[in-house]
Design a protein around this motif. Structure first.
Motif, PDB file in Angstrom:
ATOM      1  N   GLN A 138     -30.087  27.069  55.591  1.00 35.42           N
ATOM      2  CA  GLN A 138     -30.446  26.859  53.865  1.00 35.42           C
ATOM      3  C   GLN A 138     -29.186  27.912  53.465  1.00 35.42           C
ATOM      4  OE1 GLN A 138     -34.359  28.179  53.582  1.00 35.42           O
ATOM      5  NE2 GLN A 138     -35.152  26.325  54.219  1.00 35.42           N
ATOM      6  N   THR A 195     -17.479  33.731  53.440  1.00 33.39           N
ATOM      7  CA  THR A 195     -18.780  34.529  53.516  1.00 33.39           C
ATOM      8  C   THR A 195     -19.640  34.024  54.931  1.00 33.39           C
ATOM      9  OG1 THR A 195     -19.514  32.593  52.021  1.00 33.39           O
ATOM     10  CG2 THR A 195     -19.086  34.856  51.029  1.00 33.39           C
ATOM     11  N   GLN A 206     -23.079  31.247  41.811  1.00 37.33           N
ATOM     12  CA  GLN A 206     -21.933  32.084  42.307  1.00 37.33           C
ATOM     13  C   GLN A 206     -20.634  31.792  41.728  1.00 37.33           C
ATOM     14  OE1 GLN A 206     -21.906  31.209  46.803  1.00 37.33           O
ATOM     15  NE2 GLN A 206     -24.245  31.495  46.766  1.00 37.33           N
ATOM     16  N   GLY A 255     -16.201  28.820  51.827  1.00 36.97           N
ATOM     17  CA  GLY A 255     -17.572  28.827  51.810  1.00 36.97           C
ATOM     18  C   GLY A 255     -18.062  29.979  50.712  1.00 36.97           C
TER      19      GLY A 255
HETATM   20  P1  AMP Z   1     -20.465  28.731  56.703  1.00 37.57           P
HETATM   21  O1  AMP Z   1     -19.747  29.652  57.991  1.00 37.57           O
HETATM   22  O2  AMP Z   1     -19.435  28.840  55.732  1.00 37.57           O
HETATM   23  O3  AMP Z   1     -20.831  27.056  57.070  1.00 37.57           O
HETATM   24  O4  AMP Z   1     -21.804  29.367  56.406  1.00 37.57           O
HETATM   25  C1  AMP Z   1     -22.704  29.519  57.256  1.00 37.57           C
HETATM   26  C2  AMP Z   1     -24.178  29.608  56.745  1.00 37.57           C
HETATM   27  O5  AMP Z   1     -24.014  30.947  56.043  1.00 37.57           O
HETATM   28  C3  AMP Z   1     -24.686  28.905  55.454  1.00 37.57           C
HETATM   29  O6  AMP Z   1     -25.177  27.523  55.958  1.00 37.57           O
HETATM   30  C4  AMP Z   1     -25.291  29.523  54.649  1.00 37.57           C
HETATM   31  O7  AMP Z   1     -26.719  29.745  55.265  1.00 37.57           O
HETATM   32  C5  AMP Z   1     -24.715  30.922  54.787  1.00 37.57           C
HETATM   33  N1  AMP Z   1     -23.681  31.069  53.756  1.00 37.57           N
HETATM   34  C6  AMP Z   1     -22.293  31.258  53.825  1.00 37.57           C
HETATM   35  N2  AMP Z   1     -21.848  31.368  52.660  1.00 37.57           N
HETATM   36  C7  AMP Z   1     -22.852  31.306  51.694  1.00 37.57           C
HETATM   37  C8  AMP Z   1     -22.634  31.388  50.277  1.00 37.57           C
HETATM   38  N3  AMP Z   1     -21.448  31.405  49.534  1.00 37.57           N
HETATM   39  N4  AMP Z   1     -23.898  31.298  49.683  1.00 37.57           N
HETATM   40  C9  AMP Z   1     -24.987  30.979  50.267  1.00 37.57           C
HETATM   41  N5  AMP Z   1     -25.062  31.121  51.610  1.00 37.57           N
HETATM   42  C10 AMP Z   1     -23.915  31.002  52.384  1.00 37.57           C
END
Ligand code: AMP
Length: 216
Positions: free
Chosen positions: A57, A31, A92, A85
């Motif tokens: 956030q 995600t 969720q 993620g």
């Molecule tokens: P990641 O690449 O998985 O470290 O995600 C980077 C950023 O994307 C996170 O810090 C959140 O701001 C947002 N994000 C990714 N996946 C989610 C999720 N399942 N729920 C909420 N925010 C998300």
């Protein structure tokens, strides 16, 4: 095989999801990547998500749940996948359970990659470099796993970049947010009998082997 990878930011979810995807033929559904792409394309979801992501956030549940639900309701829905993620909150997880149920899919395993906070700060604190090429997405660490040519991806030769949210102050914030929702998530999947904890320390291949062993 339908897997969820849980773990703090920088625990190696992305690296391991990429290996699982390549070696077991699973769709790598991240995600974070989908949201970064939405921001780049300046879509309505991207515009809503941008300030949350820049601040480290979580993006509101409804945005992420809608993106995932829409993908799993398509006729070419993923049936063999590794989630990287998502889910990140209990809300969720409940939404994902409902979608999987609706689509007649069940989960094989939920892997929690366990890495302590100090190790995460060390790993991410200005040391992580990411390949922006969407078909590659390789991740490097300047000390542990450096690219052969500094700043250039070994695999596709694209110049690497540092994520905005990998700055040290933002990392602490991301870890705090992670801890706020993680216990509930872990409990959710433990109660379903799906959770396996795998220590996320060591080299990439030995962690991969531990994950594959846990899947069997
Ligand atoms: P990641 O690449 O998985 O470290 O995600 C980077 C950023 O994307 C996170 O810090 C959140 O701001 C947002 N994000 C990714 N996946 C989610 C999720 N399942 N729920 C909420 N925010 C998300």
């Amino acid at each position: 095989m339908r897997i969820i990878l849980l773990g703090p930011p920088g625990s190696g979810k992305g690296t391991q999801a990429k290996l699982l995807s390549e070696r077991l033929g699973l769709l790598h559904y991240a995600t974070g990547d989908i949201l970064r792409e939405a921001i780049e394309k300046d879509t309505p979801e991207g515009r809503r998500a941008k300030p949350y992501m820049a601040a480290g956030q979580l993006v509101p549940d409804d945005i992420v749940n809608d993106i995932v639900s829409a993908r799993f309701r398509r006729s070419d829905k993923p049936t063999r996948f590794v989630m990287d993620g998502y889910p990140r909150t209990h809300a969720q997880a409940l939404s994902f359970d409902a979608i999987l149920d609706e689509q007649g899919l069940d989960l094989s395993s939920v892997i929690f990659l366990d890495v302590d906070d100090e190790e995460i700060v060390h790993r991410l604190g200005g040391n992580r470099w990411t390949c922006p090429n969407s078909t590659c997405k390789a991740v490097y660490h300047t000390v542990v796993n450096p690219p052969k040519v500094p700043g250039i991806c070994d695999l596709c030769h694209t110049p690497l970049y540092q994520r905005e949210d990998d700055k040290p102050a933002t990392i602490r914030k991301r870890l705090q947010i992670f801890h706020e929702s993680n216990d509930e998530l872990i409990r959710h999947y433990r109660d379903k009998g799906l959770l396996v904890e795998v220590p996320g320390r060591g080299d990439i291949e030995s962690i991969y082997r531990a994950i594959v062993k846990a899947l069997k």
